[in-house]
Scaffold this motif. Structure first.
Motif, PDB file in Angstrom:
ATOM      1  N   LEU A 334       0.812  -1.210   0.000  1.00  0.00           N
ATOM      2  CA  LEU A 334       0.000   0.000   0.000  1.00  0.00           C
ATOM      3  C   LEU A 334       0.847   1.261   0.000  1.00  0.00           C
ATOM      4  CD1 LEU A 334      -2.909  -0.882   2.476  1.00  0.00           C
ATOM      5  CD2 LEU A 334      -2.888  -0.995  -0.011  1.00  0.00           C
ATOM      6  N   ASP A 335       2.133   1.157   0.284  1.00  0.00           N
ATOM      7  CA  ASP A 335       3.008   2.328   0.228  1.00  0.00           C
ATOM      8  C   ASP A 335       3.426   2.669  -1.195  1.00  0.00           C
ATOM      9  OD1 ASP A 335       4.553   0.131  -0.192  1.00  0.00           O
ATOM     10  OD2 ASP A 335       6.081   0.618   1.290  1.00  0.00           O
ATOM     11  N   GLY A 336       2.949   1.891  -2.191  1.00  0.00           N
ATOM     12  CA  GLY A 336       3.257   2.175  -3.587  1.00  0.00           C
ATOM     13  C   GLY A 336       4.629   1.739  -4.024  1.00  0.00           C
ATOM     14  N   SER A 337       5.288   0.896  -3.266  1.00  0.00           N
ATOM     15  CA  SER A 337       6.664   0.502  -3.574  1.00  0.00           C
ATOM     16  C   SER A 337       6.710  -0.880  -4.192  1.00  0.00           C
ATOM     17  CB  SER A 337       7.526   0.514  -2.312  1.00  0.00           C
ATOM     18  OG  SER A 337       7.598   1.810  -1.764  1.00  0.00           O
ATOM     19  N   GLU A 338       7.684  -1.073  -5.082  1.00  0.00           N
ATOM     20  CA  GLU A 338       8.068  -2.382  -5.606  1.00  0.00           C
ATOM     21  C   GLU A 338       9.470  -2.663  -5.080  1.00  0.00           C
ATOM     22  OE1 GLU A 338       7.907  -2.321  -9.826  1.00  0.00           O
ATOM     23  OE2 GLU A 338       6.059  -1.155  -9.866  1.00  0.00           O
ATOM     24  N   ILE A 339       9.592  -3.682  -4.267  1.00  0.00           N
ATOM     25  CA  ILE A 339      10.853  -3.934  -3.562  1.00  0.00           C
ATOM     26  C   ILE A 339      11.303  -5.362  -3.837  1.00  0.00           C
ATOM     27  CG2 ILE A 339      11.971  -4.076  -1.303  1.00  0.00           C
ATOM     28  CD1 ILE A 339      10.157  -1.894  -0.336  1.00  0.00           C
ATOM     29  N   VAL A 340      12.579  -5.516  -4.168  1.00  0.00           N
ATOM     30  CA  VAL A 340      13.210  -6.816  -4.352  1.00  0.00           C
ATOM     31  C   VAL A 340      14.062  -7.110  -3.127  1.00  0.00           C
ATOM     32  CG1 VAL A 340      14.810  -8.158  -5.754  1.00  0.00           C
ATOM     33  CG2 VAL A 340      13.179  -6.635  -6.856  1.00  0.00           C
ATOM     34  N   ALA A 348      18.741  -5.616   3.527  1.00  0.00           N
ATOM     35  CA  ALA A 348      19.215  -4.793   2.408  1.00  0.00           C
ATOM     36  C   ALA A 348      18.258  -4.910   1.229  1.00  0.00           C
ATOM     37  CB  ALA A 348      20.630  -5.209   1.999  1.00  0.00           C
ATOM     38  N   PRO A 349      17.022  -4.437   1.377  1.00  0.00           N
ATOM     39  CA  PRO A 349      16.076  -4.500   0.257  1.00  0.00           C
ATOM     40  C   PRO A 349      16.411  -3.455  -0.806  1.00  0.00           C
ATOM     41  CG  PRO A 349      15.066  -3.383   2.111  1.00  0.00           C
ATOM     42  CD  PRO A 349      16.409  -3.864   2.582  1.00  0.00           C
ATOM     43  N   TYR A 350      15.968  -3.735  -2.042  1.00  0.00           N
ATOM     44  CA  TYR A 350      16.208  -2.821  -3.158  1.00  0.00           C
ATOM     45  C   TYR A 350      14.867  -2.367  -3.705  1.00  0.00           C
ATOM     46  CZ  TYR A 350      17.397  -1.144  -7.827  1.00  0.00           C
ATOM     47  OH  TYR A 350      17.511  -0.390  -8.961  1.00  0.00           O
ATOM     48  N   ARG A 351      14.623  -1.069  -3.678  1.00  0.00           N
ATOM     49  CA  ARG A 351      13.356  -0.523  -4.161  1.00  0.00           C
ATOM     50  C   ARG A 351      13.474  -0.242  -5.653  1.00  0.00           C
ATOM     51  NH1 ARG A 351      10.632   4.406  -1.021  1.00  0.00           N
ATOM     52  NH2 ARG A 351      10.320   2.682   0.445  1.00  0.00           N
ATOM     53  N   ILE A 352      12.677  -0.948  -6.445  1.00  0.00           N
ATOM     54  CA  ILE A 352      12.701  -0.756  -7.891  1.00  0.00           C
ATOM     55  C   ILE A 352      11.988   0.528  -8.269  1.00  0.00           C
ATOM     56  CG2 ILE A 352      12.000  -1.721 -10.112  1.00  0.00           C
ATOM     57  CD1 ILE A 352      12.211  -4.458  -8.954  1.00  0.00           C
ATOM     58  N   ALA A 353      10.799   0.734  -7.734  1.00  0.00           N
ATOM     59  CA  ALA A 353       9.992   1.900  -8.111  1.00  0.00           C
ATOM     60  C   ALA A 353       9.093   2.262  -6.949  1.00  0.00           C
ATOM     61  CB  ALA A 353       9.171   1.614  -9.366  1.00  0.00           C
ATOM     62  N   HIS A 354       8.588   3.481  -7.007  1.00  0.00           N
ATOM     63  CA  HIS A 354       7.682   3.990  -5.985  1.00  0.00           C
ATOM     64  C   HIS A 354       6.696   4.951  -6.635  1.00  0.00           C
ATOM     65  CE1 HIS A 354       6.188   5.393  -2.114  1.00  0.00           C
ATOM     66  NE2 HIS A 354       6.348   6.621  -2.556  1.00  0.00           N
TER      67      HIS A 354
END
Length: 522
Positions: A334-340, A348-354
């Protein structure tokens, strides 16, 4: 100074050829990369002229008899070691509970009445020799999933509410909900086998974790509204009644509740309401309530969906380690994030887009080699993992309402998407593989059906023309219609079949209606 055409210094001038990347890639190389061996061609009665290119044919249509699993598939010994082969203990049985009144529905202009817990067969408008199954679960469909069983029969598990809409005054109502197990026989008949009673909580998410055997339908994990995940080993041979089963495992995260599930091999991952992602190694779990081996805050708020990258991990020599477990997760919230996230390094997550819009669903497509996500603006597409455009988003299609579910299959490149406007569309994950895929009409969506509410009556239509995704240019921009839709029209769950049933698609709605159809006939 005008441009000067360079002359070839060696040999005669040869016209330039278009590279394979510009024409969509080499199909033979794609098949070799994923270890796919095409089935041998068989001469037809019309002679060799009627034969088709088998490799090219497989990339366009899901032929279950010819395709193999492209994604990572756990070895059999992993499932045997990870899960108990004994079915869950049954603690009681009683007749099916009373449910909602029959559902009145107009299907392609004809009035149809659906009885709860019963299935109705109608002819397919695309092919009169085929049938479409319509069944009424009696209440809101939270989720549904096809089982990973053998070739004898296929099972569909549906998590539903006890009643449609507001709870009615009936005898002995189910306050929580139920799990409905439907048997899809080899003669293409669908019937309710039995139900699992859920007294204190409603099942929200389902995930089949392991295939079944002669005594079991398979291992099923279900996330409930009380925040817990219960893992069952459902038995075979039960009569059409409502049962209570003792779960094999009961998983929970303190001070939060589980909102999404995904499984790969003996690993089960869950997304929680506070943004936490937890992963359990089921092979190493010896207790009934084991603790997760990895747990960390990844999102700022509720995790709507997460999916493993179903590819084998790489060893120290950068080669596929097929005996290992997938370790990469993609999650949306719901925060609008795409996280790998790598489950071996959760901090150490990697945010692809927000984006400012919430993201509701994500799926892994091995045919596209990427995740398929909704972009929050009624569009959906692929997050590229290619070297030259890693992290870039490529639009596959759009809906006229909020996208609620996405389903992919390791056996074909088709992507099924459902939205809040009551429609289900079909697109192809390979459409973004071509450099010239932005040309007019290059990406086509086919609307399978649409559930609508007009003057208090529900109608179901499935005769639509294909729609195209147009390029985003200053003179011609893709536009969608934003409107308010009745909540009962929403497509809540979509699932593709497995193995030889890969072309069968099941769609559940908030109305309680489930539609099952065969997309491509073999």
């Amino acid at each position: 100074m005008p441009r000067v055409k360079r002359e070839s210094s060696v040999g005669p001038a040869v016209p330039a050829k278009r590279g394979r990347a510009r024409v969509g890639g080499d199909q033979a190389a794609f098949l070799h990369l994923h270890g796919i061996t095409p089935a041998p061609l068989v001469e037809s009665e019309q002679g060799t002229d009627a034969l088709v290119n088998n490799a090219a044919h497989m990339l366009q249509f899901p032929r279950a008899a010819q395709l193999v699993d492209v994604a990572w598939h756990p070895p059999l010994h992993v499932c045997d070691a990870a899960w108990n082969s004994a079915p869950s203990v049954c603690s009681g049985a009683r007749p099916l509970p009373p449910s909602s009144p029959p559902l009145e529905l107009g299907v392609n202009g004809q009035a149809t009445t659906l009885e709860p817990f019963h299935c109705t067969t109608i002819p397919d408008s695309r092919d009169a020799s085929c049938s479409v199954h319509l069944l009424d679960t009696g209440g809101h469909v939270y989720d549904l999933a096809w089982s990973r069983t053998d070739e004898r029969e296929l099972w569909l598990c549906i998590a539903s509410a006890p009643h449609r809409g507001e709870q009615t005054q009936v005898e002995a109502p189910l306050h929580g909900g139920m799990l409905q197990l439907w048997r899809y026989a080899s003669n293409e008949t669908l019937s309710l086998a039995f139900t699992v009673e859920c007294k204190d909580a409603s099942p929200l998410k389902l995930e089949w974790c392991a295939p079944g055997n002669d005594a079991s339908l398979g291992v099923l994990a279900a996330a409930y509204t009380d925040g817990r995940v219960r893992v069952y080993n459902l038995p075979r041979g039960k009569a059409c009644q409502c049962y209570e089963f003792e779960p094999l495992l009961e998983l929970c995260i303190p001070h939060t509740s589980v909102t999404s599930l995904t499984a790969a091999g003996d690993m089960l991952a869950a997304g929680c309401a506070d943004g936490t992602i937890a992963v359990w190694d089921m092979a190493a779990s010896t207790e009934k309530q084991p603790a997760p081996f990895a747990c960390s805050y990844v999102h700022d708020t509720l995790v709507c969906a997460l999916q493993f990258q179903l590819l084998p991990p790489l060893d120290v020599n950068a080669e596929n380690h097929f005996e290992g477990q997938p370790t990469t997760l993609c999650s949306v919230g719901l925060d609008g994030s795409e996280i790998v996230t790598n489950v071996l390094d959760m901090d150490a997550p990697y945010r692809i887009a927000h984006s400012r819009e919430p993201r509701y669903t994500v799926a892994w497509s091995p045919w596209g080699g990427a995740w398929v996500v909704d972009f929050g603006d009624n569009h959906f597409g692929i997050v590229s993992l290619r070297t030259h455009d890693a992290g870039q988003h490529h639009v596959l299609g759009f809906h006229h309402g909020r996208i609620t579910t996405i389903a992919t299959s390791p056996l074909h490149p088709f992507v099924a998407t459902g939205s809040a406007d009551g429609s289900v569309k079909l697109s192809n994950a390979l459409a973004t593989g071509k450099r010239k895929s932005t040309a007019d009409g290059a990406r086509v969506m086919h609307k399978l059906f649409r559930l609508a509410l007009q003057d208090g009556a529900y109608t179901l239509s499935d005769t639509f023309y294909p729609e195209g995704v147009w390029p985003r240019t200053p003179s011609k921009a893709t536009s969608t219609l934003y409107d308010q839709w009745d909540p009962s029209l929403a497509i809540t769950a979509t699932s593709w079949g497995m193995l030889q049933h890969a072309s069968r698609l099941a769609n559940g709605t908030a109305l309680g209606l489930v539609r099952i159809e065969t997309i491509v006939r073999t």
